[in-house]
Design a protein around this motif. Structure first.
Motif, PDB file in Angstrom:
ATOM      1  N   ASP A  13       0.808  -1.215   0.000  1.00  0.00           N
ATOM      2  CA  ASP A  13       0.000   0.000   0.000  1.00  0.00           C
ATOM      3  C   ASP A  13       0.848   1.275   0.000  1.00  0.00           C
ATOM      4  O   ASP A  13       0.367   2.365   0.321  1.00  0.00           O
ATOM      5  CB  ASP A  13      -1.032   0.001   1.137  1.00  0.00           C
ATOM      6  CG  ASP A  13      -0.453  -0.194   2.521  1.00  0.00           C
ATOM      7  OD1 ASP A  13       0.737  -0.536   2.648  1.00  0.00           O
ATOM      8  OD2 ASP A  13      -1.196  -0.006   3.507  1.00  0.00           O
ATOM      9  N   GLY A  14       2.126   1.135  -0.396  1.00  0.00           N
ATOM     10  CA  GLY A  14       2.958   2.303  -0.659  1.00  0.00           C
ATOM     11  C   GLY A  14       3.541   3.000   0.554  1.00  0.00           C
ATOM     12  O   GLY A  14       3.869   4.184   0.494  1.00  0.00           O
ATOM     13  N   SER A  18       5.579   2.205   9.169  1.00  0.00           N
ATOM     14  CA  SER A  18       4.196   2.107   9.639  1.00  0.00           C
ATOM     15  C   SER A  18       3.806   3.339  10.459  1.00  0.00           C
ATOM     16  O   SER A  18       4.656   4.156  10.824  1.00  0.00           O
ATOM     17  CB  SER A  18       4.009   0.842  10.480  1.00  0.00           C
ATOM     18  OG  SER A  18       4.752   0.945  11.676  1.00  0.00           O
ATOM     19  N   GLY A  19       2.527   3.444  10.755  1.00  0.00           N
ATOM     20  CA  GLY A  19       2.004   4.585  11.499  1.00  0.00           C
ATOM     21  C   GLY A  19       2.593   4.749  12.883  1.00  0.00           C
ATOM     22  O   GLY A  19       2.608   5.854  13.427  1.00  0.00           O
ATOM     23  N   ASP A  20       3.117   3.663  13.464  1.00  0.00           N
ATOM     24  CA  ASP A  20       3.755   3.768  14.778  1.00  0.00           C
ATOM     25  C   ASP A  20       5.272   3.918  14.646  1.00  0.00           C
ATOM     26  O   ASP A  20       6.014   3.624  15.573  1.00  0.00           O
ATOM     27  CB  ASP A  20       3.390   2.575  15.663  1.00  0.00           C
ATOM     28  CG  ASP A  20       3.815   1.234  15.084  1.00  0.00           C
ATOM     29  OD1 ASP A  20       4.285   1.187  13.923  1.00  0.00           O
ATOM     30  OD2 ASP A  20       3.682   0.216  15.784  1.00  0.00           O
ATOM     31  N   TRP A  25       7.058  -4.586  10.199  1.00  0.00           N
ATOM     32  CA  TRP A  25       6.426  -5.241   9.056  1.00  0.00           C
ATOM     33  C   TRP A  25       7.468  -5.708   8.048  1.00  0.00           C
ATOM     34  O   TRP A  25       7.273  -6.702   7.356  1.00  0.00           O
ATOM     35  CB  TRP A  25       5.415  -4.308   8.383  1.00  0.00           C
ATOM     36  CG  TRP A  25       6.061  -3.094   7.776  1.00  0.00           C
ATOM     37  CD1 TRP A  25       6.344  -1.919   8.412  1.00  0.00           C
ATOM     38  CD2 TRP A  25       6.549  -2.948   6.445  1.00  0.00           C
ATOM     39  NE1 TRP A  25       6.966  -1.044   7.555  1.00  0.00           N
ATOM     40  CE2 TRP A  25       7.103  -1.651   6.332  1.00  0.00           C
ATOM     41  CE3 TRP A  25       6.565  -3.769   5.332  1.00  0.00           C
ATOM     42  CZ2 TRP A  25       7.669  -1.181   5.149  1.00  0.00           C
ATOM     43  CZ3 TRP A  25       7.125  -3.301   4.150  1.00  0.00           C
ATOM     44  CH2 TRP A  25       7.666  -2.011   4.074  1.00  0.00           C
ATOM     45  N   LEU A  26       8.590  -5.002   7.965  1.00  0.00           N
ATOM     46  CA  LEU A  26       9.651  -5.318   7.012  1.00  0.00           C
ATOM     47  C   LEU A  26      10.651  -6.318   7.589  1.00  0.00           C
ATOM     48  O   LEU A  26      11.176  -7.162   6.860  1.00  0.00           O
ATOM     49  CB  LEU A  26      10.375  -4.036   6.603  1.00  0.00           C
ATOM     50  CG  LEU A  26      11.499  -4.145   5.592  1.00  0.00           C
ATOM     51  CD1 LEU A  26      11.010  -4.749   4.286  1.00  0.00           C
ATOM     52  CD2 LEU A  26      12.110  -2.764   5.352  1.00  0.00           C
ATOM     53  N   TYR A  27      10.898  -6.249   8.900  1.00  0.00           N
ATOM     54  CA  TYR A  27      11.917  -7.099   9.515  1.00  0.00           C
ATOM     55  C   TYR A  27      11.616  -8.584   9.356  1.00  0.00           C
ATOM     56  O   TYR A  27      12.530  -9.401   9.328  1.00  0.00           O
ATOM     57  CB  TYR A  27      12.097  -6.759  10.995  1.00  0.00           C
ATOM     58  CG  TYR A  27      12.685  -5.393  11.257  1.00  0.00           C
ATOM     59  CD1 TYR A  27      13.513  -4.764  10.325  1.00  0.00           C
ATOM     60  CD2 TYR A  27      12.418  -4.730  12.433  1.00  0.00           C
ATOM     61  CE1 TYR A  27      14.042  -3.512  10.559  1.00  0.00           C
ATOM     62  CE2 TYR A  27      12.963  -3.470  12.681  1.00  0.00           C
ATOM     63  CZ  TYR A  27      13.774  -2.866  11.750  1.00  0.00           C
ATOM     64  OH  TYR A  27      14.295  -1.638  11.991  1.00  0.00           O
ATOM     65  N   ILE A 139       0.002  -2.333   5.346  1.00  0.00           N
ATOM     66  CA  ILE A 139       0.182  -1.918   6.742  1.00  0.00           C
ATOM     67  C   ILE A 139      -0.792  -0.825   7.170  1.00  0.00           C
ATOM     68  O   ILE A 139      -0.855  -0.488   8.340  1.00  0.00           O
ATOM     69  CB  ILE A 139       1.643  -1.532   7.034  1.00  0.00           C
ATOM     70  CG1 ILE A 139       2.123  -0.385   6.169  1.00  0.00           C
ATOM     71  CG2 ILE A 139       2.541  -2.749   6.853  1.00  0.00           C
ATOM     72  CD1 ILE A 139       3.557   0.067   6.493  1.00  0.00           C
ATOM     73  N   GLY A 140      -1.526  -0.246   6.226  1.00  0.00           N
ATOM     74  CA  GLY A 140      -2.667   0.588   6.573  1.00  0.00           C
ATOM     75  C   GLY A 140      -2.411   2.013   7.021  1.00  0.00           C
ATOM     76  O   GLY A 140      -3.344   2.800   7.083  1.00  0.00           O
ATOM     77  N   SER A 141      -1.180   2.342   7.361  1.00  0.00           N
ATOM     78  CA  SER A 141      -0.881   3.710   7.792  1.00  0.00           C
ATOM     79  C   SER A 141       0.624   3.904   7.733  1.00  0.00           C
ATOM     80  O   SER A 141       1.373   2.955   7.538  1.00  0.00           O
ATOM     81  CB  SER A 141      -1.371   3.957   9.221  1.00  0.00           C
ATOM     82  OG  SER A 141      -0.643   3.149  10.134  1.00  0.00           O
TER      83      SER A 141
END
Length: 174
Positions: A13-14, A18-20, A25-27, A139-141
């Protein structure tokens, strides 16, 4: 004249963080086999690493040792760095940095990290190529790969390669 390169991962999703403000998410893809496109092989070709303040702050708070001891490192920021992690130089003028980088003849330059500085370079015609590793995560944000600035371009696709674990490598000439 040095080539100025991008090498970055983005979620489906580009998003690049992430938002936090996390890369968790990548690790989980750290063991992914990138073959000839592996980060460690890419880094061996790089003589100069350029990053913005946000990327520097993110790396400086990490517990791991400074990974760029073999490269010249330039942080583009208008604020002073207190107790810098690793050996580095600070610049505040993007146009002057681009002129300085273009005058180098000792190896490639890597635009490390966030999309804001990469976008500033693209807007000035100073990012030559970019490798984007599209990771199959939504990841949404979070921070976008490139901020929306009104800049328009039609990069030329050099290659698109399915890698491993659903990852796709997109290589463009800007």
């Amino acid at each position: 004249m040095a080539r100025i390169l991008g090498y970055i991962a983005a979620s489906l999703d580009g998003r690049i963080v992430s938002g936090d403000d996390s890369l968790e998410w990548l690790y989980k893809y750290d063991d992914m086999d990138l073959g000839e496109h592996d980060y460690r092989l890419f880094l061996k070709r790089i003589r100069t690493v350029v990053m913005g303040r946000g990327t520097y702050d993110f790396l400086a708070k990490e517990q791991s040792p400074w990974a760029y001891g073999d490269q010249r490192v330039i942080v583009v920021t208008s604020r002073p760095l207190d107790d810098p992690k690793g050996t580095l130089e600070v610049r505040s003028d993007v146009d002057a940095v681009i002129s300085e980088l273009r005058a180098l003849d000792d190896g490639d330059v890597w635009m490390l990290g966030g999309g804001r500085l990469q976008m500033a370079f693209m807007e000035r015609g100073a990012l030559d190529e970019i490798e984007i590793y599209l990771i199959p995560e939504i990841i949404g944000s979070g921070q976008p790969l490139f901020p929306l600035t009104g800049f328009r371009a039609s990069p030329t696709l050099i290659s698109a390669t399915a890698i491993n674990k659903g990852c796709v490598r997109l290589h463009y000439r800007i």
